[in-house]
Design a protein around this motif. Structure first.
Motif, PDB file in Angstrom:
ATOM      1  N   ARG A  55     -37.448  25.671  -1.013  1.00  0.00           N
ATOM      2  CA  ARG A  55     -36.639  25.825  -2.243  1.00  0.00           C
ATOM      3  C   ARG A  55     -35.209  25.366  -2.007  1.00  0.00           C
ATOM      4  O   ARG A  55     -34.602  24.712  -2.847  1.00  0.00           O
ATOM      5  CB  ARG A  55     -36.644  27.295  -2.689  1.00  0.00           C
ATOM      6  N   ILE A  56     -34.654  25.720  -0.835  1.00  0.00           N
ATOM      7  CA  ILE A  56     -33.274  25.314  -0.543  1.00  0.00           C
ATOM      8  C   ILE A  56     -33.189  23.784  -0.512  1.00  0.00           C
ATOM      9  O   ILE A  56     -32.314  23.182  -1.134  1.00  0.00           O
ATOM     10  CB  ILE A  56     -32.793  25.922   0.800  1.00  0.00           C
ATOM     11  N   LEU A  57     -34.134  23.157   0.202  1.00  0.00           N
ATOM     12  CA  LEU A  57     -34.112  21.691   0.321  1.00  0.00           C
ATOM     13  C   LEU A  57     -34.229  21.029  -1.049  1.00  0.00           C
ATOM     14  O   LEU A  57     -33.502  20.086  -1.364  1.00  0.00           O
ATOM     15  CB  LEU A  57     -35.273  21.216   1.213  1.00  0.00           C
ATOM     16  N   LYS A  58     -35.137  21.539  -1.871  1.00  0.00           N
ATOM     17  CA  LYS A  58     -35.339  20.935  -3.199  1.00  0.00           C
ATOM     18  C   LYS A  58     -34.092  21.117  -4.055  1.00  0.00           C
ATOM     19  O   LYS A  58     -33.673  20.206  -4.755  1.00  0.00           O
ATOM     20  CB  LYS A  58     -36.556  21.552  -3.886  1.00  0.00           C
ATOM     21  N   THR A  79     -28.891  11.694  -2.574  1.00  0.00           N
ATOM     22  CA  THR A  79     -27.642  12.384  -2.230  1.00  0.00           C
ATOM     23  C   THR A  79     -27.931  13.876  -2.105  1.00  0.00           C
ATOM     24  O   THR A  79     -28.684  14.433  -2.911  1.00  0.00           O
ATOM     25  CB  THR A  79     -26.604  12.176  -3.357  1.00  0.00           C
ATOM     26  N   MET A  80     -27.345  14.506  -1.096  1.00  0.00           N
ATOM     27  CA  MET A  80     -27.601  15.934  -0.894  1.00  0.00           C
ATOM     28  C   MET A  80     -26.415  16.758  -1.404  1.00  0.00           C
ATOM     29  O   MET A  80     -25.265  16.426  -1.128  1.00  0.00           O
ATOM     30  CB  MET A  80     -27.779  16.249   0.597  1.00  0.00           C
ATOM     31  N   LEU A  81     -26.723  17.826  -2.093  1.00  0.00           N
ATOM     32  CA  LEU A  81     -25.677  18.765  -2.519  1.00  0.00           C
ATOM     33  C   LEU A  81     -25.448  19.731  -1.352  1.00  0.00           C
ATOM     34  O   LEU A  81     -26.363  20.473  -0.984  1.00  0.00           O
ATOM     35  CB  LEU A  81     -26.190  19.519  -3.752  1.00  0.00           C
ATOM     36  N   PRO A  82     -24.249  19.745  -0.755  1.00  0.00           N
ATOM     37  CA  PRO A  82     -24.096  20.514   0.498  1.00  0.00           C
ATOM     38  C   PRO A  82     -23.833  22.008   0.295  1.00  0.00           C
ATOM     39  O   PRO A  82     -22.915  22.576   0.859  1.00  0.00           O
ATOM     40  CB  PRO A  82     -22.903  19.823   1.171  1.00  0.00           C
ATOM     41  N   VAL A  83     -24.676  22.633  -0.520  1.00  0.00           N
ATOM     42  CA  VAL A  83     -24.436  24.041  -0.852  1.00  0.00           C
ATOM     43  C   VAL A  83     -25.740  24.833  -0.747  1.00  0.00           C
ATOM     44  O   VAL A  83     -26.778  24.381  -1.226  1.00  0.00           O
ATOM     45  CB  VAL A  83     -23.893  24.169  -2.307  1.00  0.00           C
ATOM     46  N   GLY A  94     -32.259  32.097   8.969  1.00  0.00           N
ATOM     47  CA  GLY A  94     -32.232  30.680   9.354  1.00  0.00           C
ATOM     48  C   GLY A  94     -31.494  29.808   8.350  1.00  0.00           C
ATOM     49  O   GLY A  94     -31.182  28.650   8.643  1.00  0.00           O
ATOM     50  N   SER A  95     -31.153  30.353   7.167  1.00  0.00           N
ATOM     51  CA  SER A  95     -30.438  29.529   6.178  1.00  0.00           C
ATOM     52  C   SER A  95     -29.109  29.045   6.756  1.00  0.00           C
ATOM     53  O   SER A  95     -28.583  28.029   6.331  1.00  0.00           O
ATOM     54  CB  SER A  95     -30.218  30.312   4.888  1.00  0.00           C
ATOM     55  N   TYR A  96     -28.582  29.743   7.766  1.00  0.00           N
ATOM     56  CA  TYR A  96     -27.288  29.295   8.297  1.00  0.00           C
ATOM     57  C   TYR A  96     -27.395  28.005   9.112  1.00  0.00           C
ATOM     58  O   TYR A  96     -26.382  27.404   9.445  1.00  0.00           O
ATOM     59  CB  TYR A  96     -26.530  30.373   9.049  1.00  0.00           C
ATOM     60  N   TYR A  97     -28.618  27.549   9.400  1.00  0.00           N
ATOM     61  CA  TYR A  97     -28.732  26.263  10.084  1.00  0.00           C
ATOM     62  C   TYR A  97     -28.332  25.104   9.178  1.00  0.00           C
ATOM     63  O   TYR A  97     -28.084  23.997   9.648  1.00  0.00           O
ATOM     64  CB  TYR A  97     -30.146  26.057  10.630  1.00  0.00           C
ATOM     65  N   PHE A  98     -28.258  25.355   7.865  1.00  0.00           N
ATOM     66  CA  PHE A  98     -27.766  24.298   6.980  1.00  0.00           C
ATOM     67  C   PHE A  98     -26.278  24.049   7.200  1.00  0.00           C
ATOM     68  O   PHE A  98     -25.775  22.996   6.824  1.00  0.00           O
ATOM     69  CB  PHE A  98     -28.069  24.643   5.518  1.00  0.00           C
ATOM     70  N   LEU A  99     -25.568  25.009   7.794  1.00  0.00           N
ATOM     71  CA  LEU A  99     -24.142  24.773   8.087  1.00  0.00           C
ATOM     72  C   LEU A  99     -24.006  23.594   9.040  1.00  0.00           C
ATOM     73  O   LEU A  99     -23.302  22.624   8.758  1.00  0.00           O
ATOM     74  CB  LEU A  99     -23.516  26.020   8.721  1.00  0.00           C
ATOM     75  N   GLY A 100     -24.676  23.670  10.177  1.00  0.00           N
ATOM     76  CA  GLY A 100     -24.593  22.603  11.180  1.00  0.00           C
ATOM     77  C   GLY A 100     -25.209  21.316  10.667  1.00  0.00           C
ATOM     78  O   GLY A 100     -24.638  20.224  10.819  1.00  0.00           O
ATOM     79  N   ARG A 105     -24.626  15.813   8.206  1.00  0.00           N
ATOM     80  CA  ARG A 105     -25.085  14.891   7.162  1.00  0.00           C
ATOM     81  C   ARG A 105     -23.972  14.519   6.163  1.00  0.00           C
ATOM     82  O   ARG A 105     -23.809  13.372   5.800  1.00  0.00           O
ATOM     83  CB  ARG A 105     -26.249  15.577   6.431  1.00  0.00           C
ATOM     84  N   CYS A 106     -23.237  15.554   5.690  1.00  0.00           N
ATOM     85  CA  CYS A 106     -22.290  15.325   4.576  1.00  0.00           C
ATOM     86  C   CYS A 106     -20.843  15.591   4.972  1.00  0.00           C
ATOM     87  O   CYS A 106     -19.960  15.546   4.119  1.00  0.00           O
ATOM     88  CB  CYS A 106     -22.614  16.263   3.408  1.00  0.00           C
TER      89      CYS A 106
END
Ligand code: EPU
Length: 431
Positions: A55-58, A79-83, A94-100, A105-106
């Motif tokens: 869901r986060i990726l989508k 294009t990725m929305l970095p949020v 594990g959602s905090y791995y999107f920080l790194g 990426r962005c």
């Protein structure tokens, strides 16, 4: 809401196949956004944490599809929305791995402070320290962690504490940073190594993963890849303990025995027999079991994620066992639930003293977190009578098809809706 109803006191017997590792998947799936192409990830565990990641990726703009039951294709060429908003981040650590990953990426990321199992304070200061050492600015505002970097630069980071999450996040940010990053006192867990192998298969240059010094040469671009996630060390360990505690005989397939050594060693000491094969392990339980002292430690020590399951086993061993939790400040919340089943456990801070009892008895209990839930399931399979386990969503965050797998070993367990009229004569069975 659903619960498990378990009729216990049956030895577990047969074969079970272990799924892909949760804690590798929750790092590798976010890492895929660093690729300039499509990633195909095999051996994905079908657990609710993975559903949240999809869901986060989508939401960010990625295209994600399952090619079969366990193979995921992720295409992040849009294009990725970095949020990552609170609503999704709060559901899993594990959602905090999107920080790194988003930093790489962005060059920016805004991720809500992560959720996950509650074992006391779980700060992310070491993650922030690593990003700052790589030239990123980090602010925390109204529960959101915001990071931005004009140019990520390699840095030298000495972790004050061995942190799995901090090591993984630093690797994710460093793979595309300009220059060399050195991580000292890095975590050595199998999923740290698995992430490094995944990133290297995308063209990254990471050396030393699995030791306490990791060296990363930043590269300009990463390409798509096909990669298979390692088997889940903790799922395998959970079935090993369940087999031993129930006096059963279980062949656990699709495992890496090397990852299970600290668990096997303890099971031999409580009196179980272990047979190691190339990619499977057989555990034969012998009752009564011996008592034991364990202390949780970073890999290759005894994993904190096996502490509740092993404590459940020790409640039925002869004599006194001491369990010391050295990773998290409050990982004994489940003890009250085991006490409801007749366990004799005293907790003083991070130490539990377990006085073995002859038999546990079924009772209504609640899973307080993921591994606590697994511990209650093991206790329930061994206890006399019927146990009802509530709040099983914690268990389903991290164990694929757990009911089917236990039933396959002869357990009497079913999942029912909490609103469904209960046809099981709980008191009659418990007496
Ligand atoms: N810590 C800090 N500062 C930080 C990061 C960690 O003080 O910036 C402390 C923690 O509070 C803890 C210790 O360092 O006392 C170790 O924490 P670590 O960062 O290693 O844990 P984590 O990344 O939050 C992961 C797993 C956990 C597992 C631990 C330890 C994921 C998503 N979670 O958590 O898995 O218990 O490593 O191995 O990978 C589970 O699967 O049930 C689970 C809880």
């Amino acid at each position: 809401m659903e619960k498990f109803i378990v009729n216990g006191a049956r030895p577990l017997k047969g074969e079970v196949t272990i799924s892909g590792a949760k804690n590798a998947a929750v790092a590798i799936i976010p890492a895929s956004i660093l690729a300039q192409g499509t990633c195909i990830i095999e051996n994905i565990p079908r657990i609710s944490d993975v559903t949240v990641l999809i869901r986060i990726l989508k939401d960010m703009g990625a295209s994600v599809q399952m090619l079969d039951n366990t193979t995921m294709e992720i295409d992040t060429s849009n294009t990725m929305l970095p949020v990552v908003p609170y609503e999704l981040a709060r559901r899993m650590r594990g959602s905090y791995y999107f920080l790194g990953a988003l930093l790489g990426r962005c060059s920016r990321a805004s991720v809500s402070m992560p959720g996950g199992c509650d074992f006391g304070v779980r700060p992310i200061d070491q993650h922030i320290k690593a990003f700052e050492a790589m030239n990123a600015k980090v602010t925390v505002d109204r529960g959101m962690v915001n990071t931005v970097a004009n140019q990520l630069l390699g840095g030298h980071i000495y972790f004050d504490i061995e942190t799995v999450g901090g090591t993984i996040n630093a690797m994710l940010a460093a793979v595309k940073a300009k220059g060399i990053t050195i991580l000292e006192n890095a975590a050595k867990e199998p999923h740290v190594v698995d992430l490094a192998n995944f990133l290297n298969s995308m063209g990254a240059d990471i050396r030393g993963a699995g030791t306490d010094v990791i060296k990363i040469h930043g590269v300009e671009q990463l390409h798509g890849t096909t990669y298979s996630i390692i088997p889940d060390q903790i799922e395998a360990g959970t079935f090993m303990v369940a087999a031993a505690a129930s006096g059963g005989d279980v062949l656990i397939k699709n495992v890496i025995p090397k990852h299970l050594e600290s668990i096997s060693e303890k099971l031999v000491r409580i009196g179980a027999s272990i047979e190691e094969h190339d990619d499977s392990i057989r555990v034969i339980g012998h009752l009564p079991m011996n008592s034991l002292s364990i202390k949780t430690l970073p890999y290759p020590g005894f994993p904190t994620d096996m502490q509740p399951q092993m404590t459940a086993l020790l409640t039925m061993a002869s004599g006194t066992s001491i369990v010391t939790e050295s990773i998290f400040s409050n990982r004994f919340r489940y003890v009250d639930e085991l006490r409801r089943m007749g366990a004799d456990i005293r907790v003083d801070g991070t130490v539990a003293v377990v006085q073995g009892v002859e038999q546990l008895t079924g009772a209504p209990v609640k899973a307080t977190d993921l591994r606590a839930g697994a511990a209650l399931l093991i206790a329930a399979c061994c206890a006399k009578g019927t146990t009802e386990i509530e709040d099983i969503y914690h268990i389903e965050r991290g164990y694929e098809n757990i009911v089917e797998k236990f039933i396959g070993l002869g357990a009497d367990i079913r999942k029912v809706s909490v609103d469904e009229p209960d046809r099981t004569p709980v008191m009659a069975q418990a007496l």
